[in-house]
Design a protein around this motif. Structure first.
Motif, PDB file in Angstrom:
ATOM      1  N   PHE A 250       0.820  -1.327  -0.036  1.00  0.00           N
ATOM      2  CA  PHE A 250      -0.070   0.028  -0.315  1.00  0.00           C
ATOM      3  C   PHE A 250       1.072   1.202   0.048  1.00  0.00           C
ATOM      4  O   PHE A 250       0.357   2.419  -0.548  1.00  0.00           O
ATOM      5  N   TYR A 251       1.696   1.076  -0.293  1.00  0.00           N
ATOM      6  CA  TYR A 251       2.750   2.364   1.091  1.00  0.00           C
ATOM      7  C   TYR A 251       3.591   2.803  -0.329  1.00  0.00           C
ATOM      8  O   TYR A 251       4.100   4.312  -0.408  1.00  0.00           O
ATOM      9  N   VAL A 252       2.954   2.184  -2.105  1.00  0.00           N
ATOM     10  CA  VAL A 252       4.193   2.428  -2.692  1.00  0.00           C
ATOM     11  C   VAL A 252       3.417   3.528  -3.510  1.00  0.00           C
ATOM     12  O   VAL A 252       4.107   4.928  -4.885  1.00  0.00           O
ATOM     13  N   SER A 253       1.851   4.185  -3.320  1.00  0.00           N
ATOM     14  CA  SER A 253       1.361   4.398  -3.717  1.00  0.00           C
ATOM     15  C   SER A 253       1.557   6.111  -3.234  1.00  0.00           C
ATOM     16  O   SER A 253       1.488   6.130  -2.722  1.00  0.00           O
ATOM     17  N   SER A 254       1.962   7.442  -4.023  1.00  0.00           N
ATOM     18  CA  SER A 254       2.471   8.620  -3.517  1.00  0.00           C
ATOM     19  C   SER A 254       1.310   9.316  -3.114  1.00  0.00           C
ATOM     20  O   SER A 254       1.193  10.113  -2.283  1.00  0.00           O
ATOM     21  N   SER A 255       0.163   8.573  -3.003  1.00  0.00           N
ATOM     22  CA  SER A 255      -1.474   9.202  -2.914  1.00  0.00           C
ATOM     23  C   SER A 255      -1.184   8.509  -0.737  1.00  0.00           C
ATOM     24  O   SER A 255      -2.603   9.302  -0.633  1.00  0.00           O
ATOM     25  N   ALA A 256      -1.116   7.481  -0.962  1.00  0.00           N
ATOM     26  CA  ALA A 256      -1.260   6.950   0.183  1.00  0.00           C
ATOM     27  C   ALA A 256      -1.726   8.224   1.261  1.00  0.00           C
ATOM     28  O   ALA A 256      -1.403   8.617   1.633  1.00  0.00           O
ATOM     29  N   VAL A 317       8.883   3.843  -4.330  1.00  0.00           N
ATOM     30  CA  VAL A 317       8.742   3.809  -3.111  1.00  0.00           C
ATOM     31  C   VAL A 317       7.441   4.336  -2.451  1.00  0.00           C
ATOM     32  O   VAL A 317       6.940   4.579  -1.231  1.00  0.00           O
ATOM     33  N   GLY A 318       7.036   5.392  -3.330  1.00  0.00           N
ATOM     34  CA  GLY A 318       5.857   6.349  -2.417  1.00  0.00           C
ATOM     35  C   GLY A 318       6.103   7.351  -2.747  1.00  0.00           C
ATOM     36  O   GLY A 318       5.312   8.433  -2.402  1.00  0.00           O
ATOM     37  N   TYR A 319       7.301   8.522  -2.775  1.00  0.00           N
ATOM     38  CA  TYR A 319       7.508  10.339  -2.745  1.00  0.00           C
ATOM     39  C   TYR A 319       7.505  10.669  -3.929  1.00  0.00           C
ATOM     40  O   TYR A 319       8.108  10.371  -5.158  1.00  0.00           O
TER      41      TYR A 319
END
Length: 343
Positions: A250-256, A317-319
């Motif tokens: 779930f964490y790899v989404s930048s909109s998490a 990784v979501g950043y």
């Protein structure tokens, strides 16, 4: 950004004192924000370039030399008698009031250059606009994109911020060419107020604080005192959270977000936040960063990770921001991503 908003607020405070004539009750505050004219552009420049991944070093303090010099010169005015400041306010706001008689000569502006502060401010800002525009164009060119059609969230955000900076500059030039002294500054203050409102809206729209249920005056100790969750429910929620983070990544989404995670496991944001806080002893964003950095460490040690740029790793990784990724990585590992990869 915080210092920039503070500086703009102080400038607007002086404007409010001038327009309401309350300045005559606190004459010692006359022109107190004038030196801040020379911190606005450098702060915008440093904010925007840091978002692009540039490091802030000791030499960057040189950007504030004009502010220091003007502040030092303004001290000559700040230490003048109240009668001098009284007359200055009358002239600045073009008030139809007789000036007070001054015995002796005023030494508040021995070089007679304070009348050129508006011109100096405009030139100062135009220089930084040119520098920022060049930095943005160079960054988009390096990524093979157009500044007007970029899909990079960081570049889009900075481009839009730059547009606001341009609008303020245009209003500033218009006001100073149309009105005498400071009587037209309210137009600038209106747009600055609009910008601060937009910033506050963005903060409220993304802050996890507003996703949690609590009374207005509730202290942090009482945060989950009335929670209806029993221990077995907490165990089940924790299991679902870990599954989402490890199996679904779930964490790899930048909109998490906390609300997004809660929706994914069919729970309330308040309960999810409670379990993360109590069982993991972390906030949602601390947990998110921990998983992202662990994933980044894995990528950096692979053959592919050694070929990717740090910015590409951060996006995987979501950043959205390389600087945010670097800060989080160093906070958790005490190393920069590049240093970790070279080990």
């Amino acid at each position: 950004m915080g210092i920039l908003i503070l500086a703009l607020s102080l400038i607007m405070l002086e404007g409010w004192l001038n327009y309401t004539s309350y300045i005559f009750k606190v004459l010692w505050l006359t022109n107190f924000s004038e030196p801040l004219n020379f911190v606005i552009a450098p702060l915008i420049f440093l904010f925007m370039t840091s978002q692009l991944g540039d490091k802030i070093g000791k030499k960057d303090w040189l950007h504030f030399v004009p502010f220091v010099l003007w502040f030092g010169y303004c001290l000559l005015f700040f230490f003048q008698e109240d009668v001098v400041k009284y007359n200055d306010n009358i002239n600045v706001m073009q008030l139809n009031i007789s000036e007070a008689v001054i015995t002796g000569s005023s030494k508040g502006d021995p070089l007679d250059i304070r009348n050129y502060v508006n011109l100096a401010t405009i030139i100062h800002i135009l220089i930084y606009i040119t520098i920022i525009a060049y930095r943005l164009l160079r960054s988009t060119k390096e990524r093979g994109e157009s500044i007007f059609k970029t899909t990079d969230k960081t570049l889009k955000s900075l481009r839009n911020s730059f547009y606001h900076f341009l609008v303020i500059t245009v209003i500033l030039i218009f006001v100073k060419m149309t009105f005498e002294s400071d009587v037209g500054d309210y137009l600038i203050f209106l747009y600055i107020s609009f910008m601060i409102f937009l910033t506050a809206f963005q903060i409220m729209n993304t802050s996890s604080y507003y996703m949690e249920v609590s009374s207005f005056l509730e202290g942090p100790v009482l945060k989950y005192k009335k929670s209806s969750l029993i221990e077995s429910q907490k165990d089940l929620i924790l299991k679902r959270i870990i599954s989402q983070m490890k199996q679904e990544k779930f964490y790899v989404s930048s909109s998490a977000s906390l609300s997004g995670l809660a929706k994914a496991i069919n729970e309330s944001s308040h309960h999810v936040s409670q379990v993360i806080n109590e069982r993991l002893n972390q906030s949602f964003f601390e947990m998110l960063a921990a998983y992202r950095i662990e994933e980044a460490k894995t990528i950096l040690k692979t053959d592919l990770g050694k070929k990717l740029t740090i910015e590409e790793v951060s996006e995987r990784v979501g950043y959205n921001s390389k600087s945010a990724f670097n800060s989080a990585f160093k906070k958790i590992t005490s190393l920069t991503p590049s240093q970790f990869r070279d080990l």
